[in-house]
Motif scaffolding. Sequence first.
Motif, PDB file in Angstrom:
ATOM      1  N   ILE A  16     -32.384 -12.162  -2.804  1.00 20.31           N
ATOM      2  CA  ILE A  16     -33.276 -12.441  -1.665  1.00 20.31           C
ATOM      3  C   ILE A  16     -33.829 -13.861  -1.770  1.00 20.31           C
ATOM      4  N   ALA A  17     -34.351 -14.209  -2.926  1.00 16.82           N
ATOM      5  CA  ALA A  17     -34.962 -15.530  -3.123  1.00 16.82           C
ATOM      6  C   ALA A  17     -33.947 -16.650  -2.933  1.00 16.82           C
ATOM      7  N   ALA A  18     -32.703 -16.414  -3.340  1.00 14.79           N
ATOM      8  CA  ALA A  18     -31.680 -17.457  -3.275  1.00 14.79           C
ATOM      9  C   ALA A  18     -31.035 -17.603  -1.900  1.00 14.79           C
ATOM     10  N   THR A  19     -31.077 -16.557  -1.076  1.00 13.80           N
ATOM     11  CA  THR A  19     -30.288 -16.596   0.158  1.00 13.80           C
ATOM     12  C   THR A  19     -31.065 -16.447   1.453  1.00 13.80           C
ATOM     13  N   LEU A  20     -32.217 -15.827   1.443  1.00 18.76           N
ATOM     14  CA  LEU A  20     -32.874 -15.481   2.701  1.00 18.76           C
ATOM     15  C   LEU A  20     -33.359 -16.689   3.495  1.00 18.76           C
ATOM     16  N   ASP A  21     -33.694 -17.786   2.842  1.00 23.61           N
ATOM     17  CA  ASP A  21     -34.121 -18.982   3.582  1.00 23.61           C
ATOM     18  C   ASP A  21     -33.011 -19.515   4.481  1.00 23.61           C
ATOM     19  N   ARG A  66     -38.391 -17.694   0.005  1.00 30.41           N
ATOM     20  CA  ARG A  66     -39.537 -18.123  -0.798  1.00 30.41           C
ATOM     21  C   ARG A  66     -40.640 -17.067  -0.767  1.00 30.41           C
ATOM     22  N   PHE A  67     -40.904 -16.550   0.435  1.00 26.81           N
ATOM     23  CA  PHE A  67     -41.973 -15.566   0.559  1.00 26.81           C
ATOM     24  C   PHE A  67     -41.655 -14.296  -0.231  1.00 26.81           C
ATOM     25  N   TYR A  68     -40.504 -13.706   0.045  1.00 30.26           N
ATOM     26  CA  TYR A  68     -40.170 -12.443  -0.611  1.00 30.26           C
ATOM     27  C   TYR A  68     -39.831 -12.626  -2.089  1.00 30.26           C
ATOM     28  N   GLY A  69     -39.317 -13.784  -2.461  1.00 31.59           N
ATOM     29  CA  GLY A  69     -39.086 -14.057  -3.877  1.00 31.59           C
ATOM     30  C   GLY A  69     -40.380 -14.014  -4.671  1.00 31.59           C
ATOM     31  N   GLY A  70     -41.475 -14.393  -4.046  1.00 31.06           N
ATOM     32  CA  GLY A  70     -42.779 -14.337  -4.690  1.00 31.06           C
ATOM     33  C   GLY A  70     -43.475 -12.999  -4.562  1.00 31.06           C
ATOM     34  N   ASP A  72     -27.263  -2.581   7.200  1.00 29.96           N
ATOM     35  CA  ASP A  72     -25.809  -2.778   7.069  1.00 29.96           C
ATOM     36  C   ASP A  72     -25.260  -2.202   5.761  1.00 29.96           C
ATOM     37  N   GLY A  73     -26.120  -1.575   4.971  1.00 28.38           N
ATOM     38  CA  GLY A  73     -25.692  -0.979   3.706  1.00 28.38           C
ATOM     39  C   GLY A  73     -25.890  -1.877   2.501  1.00 28.38           C
ATOM     40  N   SER A  74     -26.332  -3.098   2.714  1.00 31.54           N
ATOM     41  CA  SER A  74     -26.567  -4.018   1.601  1.00 31.54           C
ATOM     42  C   SER A  74     -27.764  -3.571   0.781  1.00 31.54           C
ATOM     43  N   VAL A  75     -27.652  -3.729  -0.519  1.00 34.86           N
ATOM     44  CA  VAL A  75     -28.766  -3.526  -1.435  1.00 34.86           C
ATOM     45  C   VAL A  75     -28.938  -4.842  -2.184  1.00 34.86           C
ATOM     46  N   LEU A  76     -30.055  -5.504  -1.930  1.00 34.31           N
ATOM     47  CA  LEU A  76     -30.268  -6.847  -2.463  1.00 34.31           C
ATOM     48  C   LEU A  76     -31.431  -6.856  -3.431  1.00 34.31           C
ATOM     49  N   ASP A  77     -31.230  -7.512  -4.574  1.00 37.24           N
ATOM     50  CA  ASP A  77     -32.312  -7.623  -5.541  1.00 37.24           C
ATOM     51  C   ASP A  77     -33.145  -8.874  -5.254  1.00 37.24           C
ATOM     52  N   ARG A  78     -34.218  -8.999  -5.981  1.00 35.91           N
ATOM     53  CA  ARG A  78     -35.153 -10.105  -5.755  1.00 35.91           C
ATOM     54  C   ARG A  78     -34.478 -11.468  -5.904  1.00 35.91           C
ATOM     55  N   ALA A  79     -33.650 -11.633  -6.909  1.00 30.18           N
ATOM     56  CA  ALA A  79     -32.992 -12.924  -7.122  1.00 30.18           C
ATOM     57  C   ALA A  79     -32.096 -13.286  -5.938  1.00 30.18           C
TER      58      ALA A  79
END
Length: 122
Positions: A52-57, A27-31, A43-50
């Motif tokens: 991050i917002a959908a999975t980081l919580d 929620r925080f980083y999605g905003g 770990d080599g991951s490249v994550l976009d905003r969508a």
Amino acid sequence: MATLTPDRLLSLEHDGWASLCEGRGGRFYGGLMTPDGLMVLVDGSVLDRATIAATLDAAPPWDSYEIREPRRVDLGEGAAALVYRARAVRGDQGFVAWMSSTYRLLDGEPRLALYQQTTVTH
């Protein structure tokens, strides 16, 4: 209009880490992130905003963190980066890395455009 002072950037980083410790990072980083913002993880991951917002919580929360040696890098009109050494603990696992958070003003507010982690091996 907000500015990208060293204190403001450091405050945003503390707010981000607090959100990761409290299980609300998505929620925080999605905003906070720009629409085209990216996170590049150790770990080599490249994550976009969508993503991050959908999975980081759902990520396990960090127990604690420290920010050391923060340095602001001016990137021109309305843009700056904060580079710092972070130490975080989750359970019995520790994590030490250099963090680089690049912000730009978007509609007068600081937004995270690019975040990168580099593991400290020594």
